[in-house]
Design an enzyme around this catalytic site. Structure first.
Site, PDB file in Angstrom:
ATOM      1  N   CYS A 164      18.280  69.047 -25.548  1.00  0.00           N
ATOM      2  CA  CYS A 164      19.645  69.552 -25.062  1.00  0.00           C
ATOM      3  C   CYS A 164      20.285  70.233 -25.939  1.00  0.00           C
ATOM      4  CB  CYS A 164      20.335  68.257 -24.447  1.00  0.00           C
ATOM      5  SG  CYS A 164      22.231  68.359 -23.980  1.00  0.00           S
ATOM      6  N   SER A 170      23.622  70.387 -26.262  1.00  0.00           N
ATOM      7  CA  SER A 170      24.727  69.657 -27.136  1.00  0.00           C
ATOM      8  C   SER A 170      24.361  69.575 -28.583  1.00  0.00           C
ATOM      9  CB  SER A 170      24.916  68.563 -26.531  1.00  0.00           C
ATOM     10  OG  SER A 170      25.218  68.730 -25.085  1.00  0.00           O
ATOM     11  N   HIS A 208      24.914  72.865 -30.442  1.00  0.00           N
ATOM     12  CA  HIS A 208      26.180  73.162 -30.820  1.00  0.00           C
ATOM     13  C   HIS A 208      26.589  72.629 -32.060  1.00  0.00           C
ATOM     14  CE1 HIS A 208      26.665  75.031 -27.015  1.00  0.00           C
ATOM     15  NE2 HIS A 208      26.731  73.902 -26.352  1.00  0.00           N
ATOM     16  N   HIS A 216      19.496  62.749 -28.119  1.00  0.00           N
ATOM     17  CA  HIS A 216      20.397  61.960 -27.244  1.00  0.00           C
ATOM     18  C   HIS A 216      19.878  61.957 -25.815  1.00  0.00           C
ATOM     19  CE1 HIS A 216      22.287  65.966 -26.251  1.00  0.00           C
ATOM     20  NE2 HIS A 216      22.436  65.391 -25.035  1.00  0.00           N
ATOM     21  N   CYS A 230      19.866  62.513 -20.005  1.00  0.00           N
ATOM     22  CA  CYS A 230      21.251  63.490 -20.443  1.00  0.00           C
ATOM     23  C   CYS A 230      21.301  64.584 -19.211  1.00  0.00           C
ATOM     24  CB  CYS A 230      21.298  64.110 -21.675  1.00  0.00           C
ATOM     25  SG  CYS A 230      22.699  65.466 -21.706  1.00  0.00           S
TER      26      CYS A 230
HETATM   27  N1  NAD Z   1      29.502  67.817 -19.873  1.00  0.00           N
HETATM   28  C1  NAD Z   1      28.499  67.048 -20.446  1.00  0.00           C
HETATM   29  O1  NAD Z   1      28.528  65.832 -20.623  1.00  0.00           O
HETATM   30  C2  NAD Z   1      27.233  67.835 -21.068  1.00  0.00           C
HETATM   31  C3  NAD Z   1      26.007  67.192 -21.049  1.00  0.00           C
HETATM   32  C4  NAD Z   1      24.900  67.975 -21.783  1.00  0.00           C
HETATM   33  C5  NAD Z   1      25.043  68.927 -22.159  1.00  0.00           C
HETATM   34  N2  NAD Z   1      26.291  69.861 -21.846  1.00  0.00           N
HETATM   35  C6  NAD Z   1      26.491  71.360 -22.248  1.00  0.00           C
HETATM   36  O2  NAD Z   1      26.010  71.921 -21.134  1.00  0.00           O
HETATM   37  C7  NAD Z   1      25.754  73.376 -21.732  1.00  0.00           C
HETATM   38  C8  NAD Z   1      24.325  73.669 -21.234  1.00  0.00           C
HETATM   39  O3  NAD Z   1      23.270  72.959 -21.607  1.00  0.00           O
HETATM   40  P1  NAD Z   1      21.724  73.163 -21.721  1.00  0.00           P
HETATM   41  O4  NAD Z   1      21.022  72.276 -22.313  1.00  0.00           O
HETATM   42  O5  NAD Z   1      21.380  73.327 -20.245  1.00  0.00           O
HETATM   43  O6  NAD Z   1      21.563  74.663 -22.107  1.00  0.00           O
HETATM   44  P2  NAD Z   1      20.703  75.832 -22.210  1.00  0.00           P
HETATM   45  O7  NAD Z   1      20.791  76.595 -23.483  1.00  0.00           O
HETATM   46  O8  NAD Z   1      19.214  75.261 -21.687  1.00  0.00           O
HETATM   47  O9  NAD Z   1      21.193  76.487 -20.973  1.00  0.00           O
HETATM   48  C9  NAD Z   1      22.013  77.620 -20.991  1.00  0.00           C
HETATM   49  C10 NAD Z   1      21.838  78.885 -20.090  1.00  0.00           C
HETATM   50  O10 NAD Z   1      22.757  79.648 -19.823  1.00  0.00           O
HETATM   51  C11 NAD Z   1      22.190  80.831 -19.895  1.00  0.00           C
HETATM   52  N3  NAD Z   1      23.099  81.805 -20.181  1.00  0.00           N
HETATM   53  C12 NAD Z   1      23.983  82.190 -21.710  1.00  0.00           C
HETATM   54  N4  NAD Z   1      24.864  83.066 -21.764  1.00  0.00           N
HETATM   55  C13 NAD Z   1      25.090  83.456 -20.217  1.00  0.00           C
HETATM   56  C14 NAD Z   1      26.049  84.329 -19.595  1.00  0.00           C
HETATM   57  N5  NAD Z   1      26.691  84.781 -20.252  1.00  0.00           N
HETATM   58  N6  NAD Z   1      25.873  84.195 -18.453  1.00  0.00           N
HETATM   59  C15 NAD Z   1      24.874  83.803 -17.499  1.00  0.00           C
HETATM   60  N7  NAD Z   1      24.016  82.757 -18.224  1.00  0.00           N
HETATM   61  C16 NAD Z   1      23.945  82.528 -19.603  1.00  0.00           C
HETATM   62  C17 NAD Z   1      20.968  80.724 -20.755  1.00  0.00           C
HETATM   63  O11 NAD Z   1      19.949  81.929 -20.394  1.00  0.00           O
HETATM   64  C18 NAD Z   1      20.521  79.504 -20.561  1.00  0.00           C
HETATM   65  O12 NAD Z   1      19.425  79.552 -19.407  1.00  0.00           O
HETATM   66  C19 NAD Z   1      25.969  73.343 -23.139  1.00  0.00           C
HETATM   67  O13 NAD Z   1      26.920  73.762 -23.515  1.00  0.00           O
HETATM   68  C20 NAD Z   1      25.729  71.565 -23.382  1.00  0.00           C
HETATM   69  O14 NAD Z   1      26.331  71.488 -24.669  1.00  0.00           O
HETATM   70  C21 NAD Z   1      27.323  69.103 -21.460  1.00  0.00           C
HETATM   71 ZN    ZN Z   2      22.753  66.292 -23.616  1.00  0.00          ZN
END
Ligand code: NAD
Ligand code: ZN
Ligand code: ZN
Length: 365
Positions: A38, A40, A43, A60, A164
């Protein structure tokens, strides 16, 4: 046991041999079978968040099999298949008792007392567990309120994703936004979280589901997951205008699944009058966003955050397993690679480049 450890921020993960204690009261020792990557964790590894005691075993999003249980554990027994979740709940606080266990802050109740032996160690050095789970390890020693028992016919690789990404994305739609059938939805960012939100929107009966990403391959997977329209953000001048044109003025519900100021402001602007924008992405710590006062009151818009899909994971995750097994949740389609633990930094490099959907670690292979 082998584990992927973060020793400095920013930094890469190092595969190390770590000692794991016996389960204490209320604790469960889980043999990890699969773990998803994931964003997160990344980051933290890249230094956008730094409040993390080090060294720490990262990870996680894992699933496995209970190996041993400590005194007082009645919920699971050795052999049970489980998914871990970072929303470890105490069960007694105001949040837990009002149906929001994902907001539980009472971590003392589900952690070892200060000064007692650490769960994990490297020689004399205690080793922390990211999110109190430490899922990138052959074994996880966790509180029983951080696991959910699942049906034994649920494949553990797909189950790991539910730990997650799926719970976060699907839950943001079902439980945070509570969208209505027929409503219009836009999801910005089609990684593991965004693809899950797209699936949630399809299952909840959204009329139109617009996916926005910068990578054509991601947008293809988004269509497999249920997107009715796709926008390549790298090819349009203005994403907000593109969404407004497609929908005649904006969407009822928009979701940000990246973690950037610019894209959070995009989802805010593309929500129509009376619409709701949901922030899922984890912006850099301290990042502020700008919205206009006019839009929030004159247009009666709502801006919401969603933490782990507003889950009650002991109820939600078995339902998501059922939705996978009856074909509604397409999780195999989200897995873009399978790697041994040793290749974890390569897996995260693919995520940095934006070319992977979900990479899954296979332990013991
Ligand atoms: N709120 C929560 O509880 C929670 C839980 C898990 C993850 N997250 C967060 O969610 C986010 C996404 O996680 P993920 O694992 O899916 O990440 P990921 O890297 O797999 O996906 C991110 C996507 O965004 C795209 N992207 C990047 N910049 C862009 C832009 N300017 N315009 C359009 N698309 C763009 C990328 O190509 C990618 O497909 C992260 O910030 C993660 O930390 C939050
Ligand atoms: Zn996560
Ligand atoms: Zn609580």
């Amino acid at each position: 046991m082998k584990a992927a450890v973060l020793n400095q921020i920013p930094g890469e993960l190092v595969i190390e041999d770590i000692s794991v204690d016996k389960p204490g009261p209320g604790e469960v020792l889980v043999q990890t079978v699969n773990a998803g990557l994931c964003h997160s964790d990344l980051h933290f590894m890249d230094g956008q968040w730094s409040r993390l005691p080090l060294p720490a075993v990262m990870g996680h999003e894992s699933a496995g099999i209970v190996q041993a249980v400590g005194p007082d554990v009645t919920y699971v027994k050795p052999g049970d298949h489980v998914i871990t979740c970072l929303s470890i709940f105490c069960g007694n606080c105001e949040h837990c008792l009002t149906g929001h266990p994902n907001r539980c802050q009472n971590s003392d109740a589900t952690s070892r007392a200060k000064g007692s032996a650490p769960r994990l160690s490297r020689g004399d050095t205690p080793v922390g567990q990211f999110a109190r789970l430490g899922g990138f390890a052959e074994e996880m020693l966790v509180h029983q309120n951080g696991v959910v028992k699942i049906r034994p016919d649920m494949p553990l690789d797909a189950a790991a994703l539910i730990g997650c990404g799926v719970t976060t994305g699907v839950g943001a739609v079902f439980k945070t936004a509570k969208i209505e059938p027929g409503s219009t939805v836009c999801v910005v960012g089609a990684g593991g979280i965004g693809l899950s939100a797209i699936q949630g929107a399809r299952i909840a009966g959204a009329g139109r589901v617009i996916a926005v990403d910068m990578t054509p391959a991601k947008l293809e997977t988004a269509q497999v997951c249920g997107a009715t329209d796709v926008i390549n953000a790298a090819e349009v001048d203005d994403v907000v205008n593109a969404v407004r044109e497609l929908t005649g003025g904006g969407v009822d519900y928009s979701f940000e699944a990246i973690g950037r100021k610019e894209t959070v402001e995009q989802v805010w602007k593309m929500a129509r009058m009376g619409g709701t924008a949901v922030v899922i992405g984890m912006m850099p710590f301290g990042q502020k966003i700008e919205i206009t006062g006019y839009e929030i009151f004159m247009l009666e818009k709502t801006l919401k955050g969603s933490m782990m899909g507003s889950n009650a994971f002991r109820v939600d995750m078995p339902r998501y397993c059922d939705m996978y097994l009856d074909g509604r949740l397409k999780l195999d389609e989200m897995i873009s690679g399978r790697i041994p633990l040793e290749q974890i930094n390569d897996g995260y490099e693919l995520m940095r480049q934006g070319v992977s959907n979900r990479t899954v670690i296979e332990f013991g292979k």
